[in-house]
Design a protein around this motif. Structure first.
Motif, PDB file in Angstrom:
ATOM      1  N   ILE A  28       0.841  -1.196   0.000  1.00  0.00           N
ATOM      2  CA  ILE A  28       0.000   0.000   0.000  1.00  0.00           C
ATOM      3  C   ILE A  28       0.878   1.248   0.000  1.00  0.00           C
ATOM      4  O   ILE A  28       0.618   2.206  -0.745  1.00  0.00           O
ATOM      5  CB  ILE A  28      -0.961  -0.012   1.204  1.00  0.00           C
ATOM      6  CG1 ILE A  28      -2.017  -1.095   1.022  1.00  0.00           C
ATOM      7  CG2 ILE A  28      -1.621   1.346   1.396  1.00  0.00           C
ATOM      8  CD1 ILE A  28      -2.870  -1.355   2.245  1.00  0.00           C
ATOM      9  N   ALA A  29       1.929   1.249   0.823  1.00  0.00           N
ATOM     10  CA  ALA A  29       2.821   2.416   0.894  1.00  0.00           C
ATOM     11  C   ALA A  29       3.513   2.675  -0.439  1.00  0.00           C
ATOM     12  O   ALA A  29       3.763   3.829  -0.795  1.00  0.00           O
ATOM     13  CB  ALA A  29       3.853   2.221   1.997  1.00  0.00           C
ATOM     14  N   CYS A  30       3.813   1.627  -1.174  1.00  0.00           N
ATOM     15  CA  CYS A  30       4.447   1.799  -2.487  1.00  0.00           C
ATOM     16  C   CYS A  30       3.439   2.225  -3.548  1.00  0.00           C
ATOM     17  O   CYS A  30       3.770   2.988  -4.454  1.00  0.00           O
ATOM     18  CB  CYS A  30       5.122   0.504  -2.921  1.00  0.00           C
ATOM     19  SG  CYS A  30       6.565   0.064  -1.959  1.00  0.00           S
ATOM     20  N   ALA A  31       2.202   1.734  -3.460  1.00  0.00           N
ATOM     21  CA  ALA A  31       1.213   1.977  -4.504  1.00  0.00           C
ATOM     22  C   ALA A  31       0.549   3.343  -4.403  1.00  0.00           C
ATOM     23  O   ALA A  31       0.244   3.953  -5.431  1.00  0.00           O
ATOM     24  CB  ALA A  31       0.154   0.889  -4.469  1.00  0.00           C
ATOM     25  N   VAL A  32       0.323   3.842  -3.192  1.00  0.00           N
ATOM     26  CA  VAL A  32      -0.435   5.086  -3.022  1.00  0.00           C
ATOM     27  C   VAL A  32       0.203   6.281  -3.745  1.00  0.00           C
ATOM     28  O   VAL A  32      -0.496   7.010  -4.455  1.00  0.00           O
ATOM     29  CB  VAL A  32      -0.662   5.384  -1.521  1.00  0.00           C
ATOM     30  CG1 VAL A  32      -1.124   6.809  -1.291  1.00  0.00           C
ATOM     31  CG2 VAL A  32      -1.684   4.412  -0.955  1.00  0.00           C
ATOM     32  N   PRO A  33       1.510   6.505  -3.636  1.00  0.00           N
ATOM     33  CA  PRO A  33       2.071   7.645  -4.372  1.00  0.00           C
ATOM     34  C   PRO A  33       1.962   7.495  -5.890  1.00  0.00           C
ATOM     35  O   PRO A  33       1.927   8.507  -6.610  1.00  0.00           O
ATOM     36  CB  PRO A  33       3.543   7.669  -3.954  1.00  0.00           C
ATOM     37  CG  PRO A  33       3.623   6.883  -2.706  1.00  0.00           C
ATOM     38  CD  PRO A  33       2.523   5.892  -2.772  1.00  0.00           C
ATOM     39  N   MET A  34       1.869   6.285  -6.378  1.00  0.00           N
ATOM     40  CA  MET A  34       1.816   6.067  -7.827  1.00  0.00           C
ATOM     41  C   MET A  34       0.438   6.337  -8.413  1.00  0.00           C
ATOM     42  O   MET A  34       0.335   6.653  -9.598  1.00  0.00           O
ATOM     43  CB  MET A  34       2.223   4.625  -8.155  1.00  0.00           C
ATOM     44  CG  MET A  34       3.649   4.314  -7.872  1.00  0.00           C
ATOM     45  SD  MET A  34       3.980   2.613  -8.348  1.00  0.00           S
ATOM     46  CE  MET A  34       5.652   2.440  -7.796  1.00  0.00           C
ATOM     47  N   VAL A  35      -0.622   6.186  -7.630  1.00  0.00           N
ATOM     48  CA  VAL A  35      -1.975   6.311  -8.173  1.00  0.00           C
ATOM     49  C   VAL A  35      -2.599   7.687  -7.915  1.00  0.00           C
ATOM     50  O   VAL A  35      -3.773   7.878  -8.198  1.00  0.00           O
ATOM     51  CB  VAL A  35      -2.901   5.199  -7.628  1.00  0.00           C
ATOM     52  CG1 VAL A  35      -2.416   3.843  -8.071  1.00  0.00           C
ATOM     53  CG2 VAL A  35      -3.029   5.266  -6.131  1.00  0.00           C
ATOM     54  N   ARG A  36      -1.830   8.611  -7.426  1.00  0.00           N
ATOM     55  CA  ARG A  36      -2.374   9.953  -7.166  1.00  0.00           C
ATOM     56  C   ARG A  36      -2.706  10.662  -8.473  1.00  0.00           C
ATOM     57  O   ARG A  36      -2.166  10.354  -9.529  1.00  0.00           O
ATOM     58  CB  ARG A  36      -1.360  10.774  -6.377  1.00  0.00           C
ATOM     59  CG  ARG A  36      -1.228  10.277  -4.969  1.00  0.00           C
ATOM     60  CD  ARG A  36      -0.505  11.261  -4.092  1.00  0.00           C
ATOM     61  NE  ARG A  36      -0.506  10.758  -2.737  1.00  0.00           N
ATOM     62  CZ  ARG A  36       0.552  10.721  -1.961  1.00  0.00           C
ATOM     63  NH1 ARG A  36       1.708  11.182  -2.393  1.00  0.00           N
ATOM     64  NH2 ARG A  36       0.468  10.248  -0.743  1.00  0.00           N
ATOM     65  N   ASP A  37      -3.598  11.647  -8.369  1.00  0.00           N
ATOM     66  CA  ASP A  37      -3.983  12.442  -9.540  1.00  0.00           C
ATOM     67  C   ASP A  37      -2.764  13.154 -10.105  1.00  0.00           C
ATOM     68  O   ASP A  37      -1.887  13.607  -9.372  1.00  0.00           O
ATOM     69  CB  ASP A  37      -5.049  13.464  -9.159  1.00  0.00           C
ATOM     70  CG  ASP A  37      -6.385  12.810  -8.849  1.00  0.00           C
ATOM     71  OD1 ASP A  37      -6.613  11.702  -9.357  1.00  0.00           O
ATOM     72  OD2 ASP A  37      -7.179  13.409  -8.100  1.00  0.00           O
ATOM     73  N   GLY A  38      -2.734  13.257 -11.409  1.00  0.00           N
ATOM     74  CA  GLY A  38      -1.648  13.956 -12.081  1.00  0.00           C
ATOM     75  C   GLY A  38      -0.470  13.067 -12.461  1.00  0.00           C
ATOM     76  O   GLY A  38       0.464  13.521 -13.113  1.00  0.00           O
ATOM     77  N   ARG A  39      -0.511  11.808 -12.060  1.00  0.00           N
ATOM     78  CA  ARG A  39       0.564  10.882 -12.429  1.00  0.00           C
ATOM     79  C   ARG A  39       0.292  10.339 -13.829  1.00  0.00           C
ATOM     80  O   ARG A  39      -0.857  10.246 -14.258  1.00  0.00           O
ATOM     81  CB  ARG A  39       0.648   9.717 -11.436  1.00  0.00           C
ATOM     82  CG  ARG A  39       0.879  10.124 -10.017  1.00  0.00           C
ATOM     83  CD  ARG A  39       2.264  10.659  -9.819  1.00  0.00           C
ATOM     84  NE  ARG A  39       2.437  10.988  -8.406  1.00  0.00           N
ATOM     85  CZ  ARG A  39       3.574  11.317  -7.874  1.00  0.00           C
ATOM     86  NH1 ARG A  39       4.647  11.385  -8.613  1.00  0.00           N
ATOM     87  NH2 ARG A  39       3.656  11.617  -6.596  1.00  0.00           N
ATOM     88  N   PRO A  40       1.345   9.966 -14.552  1.00  0.00           N
ATOM     89  CA  PRO A  40       1.127   9.380 -15.881  1.00  0.00           C
ATOM     90  C   PRO A  40       0.317   8.088 -15.785  1.00  0.00           C
ATOM     91  O   PRO A  40       0.357   7.386 -14.772  1.00  0.00           O
ATOM     92  CB  PRO A  40       2.541   9.080 -16.390  1.00  0.00           C
ATOM     93  CG  PRO A  40       3.455   9.900 -15.546  1.00  0.00           C
ATOM     94  CD  PRO A  40       2.756  10.139 -14.249  1.00  0.00           C
ATOM     95  N   SER A  41      -0.391   7.774 -16.849  1.00  0.00           N
ATOM     96  CA  SER A  41      -1.270   6.605 -16.816  1.00  0.00           C
ATOM     97  C   SER A  41      -0.487   5.307 -16.643  1.00  0.00           C
ATOM     98  O   SER A  41      -0.960   4.376 -15.987  1.00  0.00           O
ATOM     99  CB  SER A  41      -2.115   6.532 -18.088  1.00  0.00           C
ATOM    100  OG  SER A  41      -1.278   6.403 -19.218  1.00  0.00           O
ATOM    101  N   TRP A  42       0.714   5.224 -17.190  1.00  0.00           N
ATOM    102  CA  TRP A  42       1.501   3.995 -17.037  1.00  0.00           C
ATOM    103  C   TRP A  42       1.914   3.803 -15.586  1.00  0.00           C
ATOM    104  O   TRP A  42       1.929   2.678 -15.095  1.00  0.00           O
ATOM    105  CB  TRP A  42       2.729   3.997 -17.948  1.00  0.00           C
ATOM    106  CG  TRP A  42       3.766   5.020 -17.601  1.00  0.00           C
ATOM    107  CD1 TRP A  42       3.860   6.286 -18.082  1.00  0.00           C
ATOM    108  CD2 TRP A  42       4.847   4.859 -16.684  1.00  0.00           C
ATOM    109  NE1 TRP A  42       4.930   6.930 -17.522  1.00  0.00           N
ATOM    110  CE2 TRP A  42       5.562   6.083 -16.669  1.00  0.00           C
ATOM    111  CE3 TRP A  42       5.293   3.824 -15.885  1.00  0.00           C
ATOM    112  CZ2 TRP A  42       6.684   6.271 -15.865  1.00  0.00           C
ATOM    113  CZ3 TRP A  42       6.410   4.017 -15.093  1.00  0.00           C
ATOM    114  CH2 TRP A  42       7.095   5.232 -15.101  1.00  0.00           C
ATOM    115  N   LEU A  43       2.200   4.919 -14.886  1.00  0.00           N
ATOM    116  CA  LEU A  43       2.590   4.825 -13.483  1.00  0.00           C
ATOM    117  C   LEU A  43       1.388   4.449 -12.617  1.00  0.00           C
ATOM    118  O   LEU A  43       1.512   3.669 -11.673  1.00  0.00           O
ATOM    119  CB  LEU A  43       3.204   6.142 -13.013  1.00  0.00           C
ATOM    120  CG  LEU A  43       3.812   6.157 -11.625  1.00  0.00           C
ATOM    121  CD1 LEU A  43       4.968   5.161 -11.543  1.00  0.00           C
ATOM    122  CD2 LEU A  43       4.318   7.549 -11.282  1.00  0.00           C
TER     123      LEU A  43
END
Length: 84
Positions: free
Chosen positions: A37-52
């Motif tokens: 969860i700690a690794c995934a949460v920063p990746m799925v935030r708004d404004g991140r690229p779709s691949w990330l």
């Protein structure tokens, strides 16, 4: 260093990493879930690229129902995934 020996070391290293991951998931499911969860949460935030975002969704653990048979909410009877 010989190329064949390098490939052999790479295969052994991959086997060790996969084995350690399996043991960690089986012996420490709570901390592994929190780490995912700690690794995934920063990746799925708004404004991140779709691949990330898709990588973050792949890393994220499945949602828990929260209604374990014993009433603790940990669902310790085993993971259930929809469609299986």
């Amino acid at each position: 260093m010989d190329a064949g020996l390098l490939v052999q070391y790479a295969v052994i290293a991959l086997a060790v990493v996969l084995s350690a991951g399996y043991v960690a998931r089986r012996q420490f499911p709570g901390p592994v879930r929190r780490l995912r969860i700690a690794c995934a949460v920063p990746m799925v935030r708004d404004g991140r690229p779709s691949w990330l975002r898709s990588v973050g969704l792949w890393i994220a653990p499945p949602a828990l129902d929260g209604d374990g048979a014993c009433g603790s909410g940990c669902n310790g009877c085993g993971p259930t995934r929809s469609g299986h």
